[in-house]
Design a protein around this motif. Structure first.
Motif, short mmCIF file in Angstrom:
data_model
loop_
_atom_site.label_atom_id
_atom_site.label_comp_id
_atom_site.label_asym_id
_atom_site.label_seq_id
_atom_site.Cartn_x
_atom_site.Cartn_y
_atom_site.Cartn_z
N LEU A 48 -120.99 43.18 18.04
CA LEU A 48 -121.93 42.71 19.05
C LEU A 48 -122.61 43.94 19.64
O LEU A 48 -121.96 44.96 19.88
CB LEU A 48 -121.21 41.93 20.15
CG LEU A 48 -120.50 40.64 19.72
CD1 LEU A 48 -119.72 40.05 20.87
CD2 LEU A 48 -121.50 39.63 19.16
N VAL A 49 -123.90 43.85 19.88
CA VAL A 49 -124.66 44.99 20.40
C VAL A 49 -124.39 45.14 21.89
O VAL A 49 -124.75 44.27 22.69
CB VAL A 49 -126.17 44.83 20.13
CG1 VAL A 49 -126.93 46.01 20.69
CG2 VAL A 49 -126.44 44.67 18.64
N LEU A 50 -123.73 46.24 22.25
CA LEU A 50 -123.45 46.54 23.65
C LEU A 50 -124.67 47.16 24.33
O LEU A 50 -124.84 47.05 25.54
CB LEU A 50 -122.26 47.50 23.76
CG LEU A 50 -120.95 47.01 23.16
CD1 LEU A 50 -119.91 48.12 23.17
CD2 LEU A 50 -120.44 45.79 23.92
N GLY A 51 -125.49 47.84 23.55
CA GLY A 51 -126.69 48.46 24.08
C GLY A 51 -127.31 49.41 23.09
O GLY A 51 -126.73 49.70 22.04
N ILE A 52 -128.50 49.86 23.42
CA ILE A 52 -129.22 50.87 22.61
C ILE A 52 -129.59 52.00 23.55
O ILE A 52 -130.15 51.77 24.63
CB ILE A 52 -130.47 50.27 21.94
CG1 ILE A 52 -130.05 49.20 20.93
CG2 ILE A 52 -131.30 51.36 21.27
CD1 ILE A 52 -131.20 48.44 20.31
N VAL A 53 -129.25 53.21 23.14
CA VAL A 53 -129.48 54.39 23.96
C VAL A 53 -130.50 55.30 23.29
O VAL A 53 -130.36 55.59 22.10
CB VAL A 53 -128.15 55.17 24.16
CG1 VAL A 53 -128.37 56.41 25.00
CG2 VAL A 53 -127.09 54.28 24.77
N ASN A 54 -131.49 55.74 24.05
CA ASN A 54 -132.44 56.72 23.55
C ASN A 54 -131.83 58.10 23.75
O ASN A 54 -131.64 58.54 24.88
CB ASN A 54 -133.78 56.60 24.29
CG ASN A 54 -134.84 57.47 23.67
OD1 ASN A 54 -134.81 57.74 22.48
ND2 ASN A 54 -135.79 57.89 24.48
N ILE A 55 -131.50 58.78 22.66
CA ILE A 55 -130.85 60.09 22.73
C ILE A 55 -131.87 61.21 22.88
O ILE A 55 -131.67 62.14 23.64
CB ILE A 55 -129.95 60.32 21.49
CG1 ILE A 55 -128.83 59.28 21.44
CG2 ILE A 55 -129.40 61.74 21.47
CD1 ILE A 55 -127.86 59.32 22.61
N SER A 56 -132.98 61.12 22.13
CA SER A 56 -133.98 62.17 22.25
C SER A 56 -135.34 61.69 21.77
O SER A 56 -135.45 60.74 21.00
CB SER A 56 -133.56 63.41 21.46
OG SER A 56 -133.56 63.15 20.08
N SER A 57 -136.34 62.39 22.26
CA SER A 57 -137.72 62.15 21.85
C SER A 57 -138.33 63.52 21.60
O SER A 57 -138.16 64.44 22.40
CB SER A 57 -138.47 61.42 22.96
OG SER A 57 -139.74 61.04 22.54
N GLY A 58 -139.00 63.65 20.48
CA GLY A 58 -139.49 64.98 20.12
C GLY A 58 -140.98 65.01 19.86
O GLY A 58 -141.75 64.35 20.55
N GLY A 59 -141.33 65.73 18.82
CA GLY A 59 -142.73 65.87 18.43
C GLY A 59 -143.03 65.02 17.21
O GLY A 59 -142.29 64.11 16.87
N THR A 60 -144.09 65.38 16.53
CA THR A 60 -144.51 64.60 15.36
C THR A 60 -143.65 64.89 14.14
O THR A 60 -143.61 64.09 13.21
CB THR A 60 -145.97 64.89 15.01
OG1 THR A 60 -146.12 66.30 14.78
CG2 THR A 60 -146.91 64.45 16.12
N ALA A 61 -142.95 66.02 14.13
CA ALA A 61 -142.19 66.41 12.94
C ALA A 61 -140.69 66.48 13.16
O ALA A 61 -139.96 66.82 12.23
CB ALA A 61 -142.70 67.76 12.44
N GLY A 62 -140.20 66.15 14.35
CA GLY A 62 -138.76 66.21 14.54
C GLY A 62 -138.36 66.05 15.98
O GLY A 62 -139.19 66.06 16.89
#
Length: 156
Positions: free
Chosen positions: A67-81
């Motif tokens: 069961l999905v307990l949640g979704i966590v955004n770990i990081s956001s970067g640039g266009t290549a990584g």
């Protein structure tokens, strides 16, 4: 001048209390049992306006029953990584009392094939999960038009 001496009792330690408080009832949580279902849940949580703009890395936290307990955004970067801190992946998993995790990141280029760096990162996170007994079940590469599943393609 007098100095105040405090006696330190080395047999006293700070108490740490662990607790878990669920916000959503289990009956309302989505259950995932295939990469397609995982993709659909992640797609709902992804900013569709940004999926072709910057690379994001997210983690789906799962119960023992998937069961999905949640979704966590770990990081956001640039266009290549983007930079992924493995400690943050498992800090979130432990805090949510997860039994397993599924990783996902997007490729703004639309390329569904994993890079060597994607493969190395997946292996690092999997090793940490083995030690913590919180296994990685899959890693999806997301694009606006589809997905690639490491597990489905035998890259696991």
């Amino acid at each position: 001048m007098e100095t105040a001496e405090r006696k330190i009792d080395l047999f006293e330690v700070a108490e740490i209390k662990l607790s878990y408080s669920a916000i959503v009832k289990n009956s309302l949580r989505p259950k995932v049992s295939s990469s397609r279902q995982v993709y659909e849940v992640f797609a709902k949580a992804w900013d569709q306006d940004g999926i072709e703009f910057v690379e994001d890395f997210k983690v789906m936290l799962l119960s023992r029953a998937n069961l999905v307990l949640g979704i966590v955004n770990i990081s956001s970067g640039g266009t290549a990584g983007t930079v992924v801190d493995v400690k943050l992946v498992y800090a979130a998993a432990i805090k949510a009392n997860s039994s397993s995790v599924i990783l996902a990141h997007c490729h703004p280029s639309g390329n569904l094939l994993p890079s060597e760096q994607d493969k190395r990162l997946t292996q690092r996170i999997k090793k940490a999960g083995e030690i913590l007994d919180i296994p990685v079940l899959d890693h999806l590469i997301m694009t606006a038009e589809g997905y690639y599943s490491f597990a489905d393609e035998g890259d696991f």
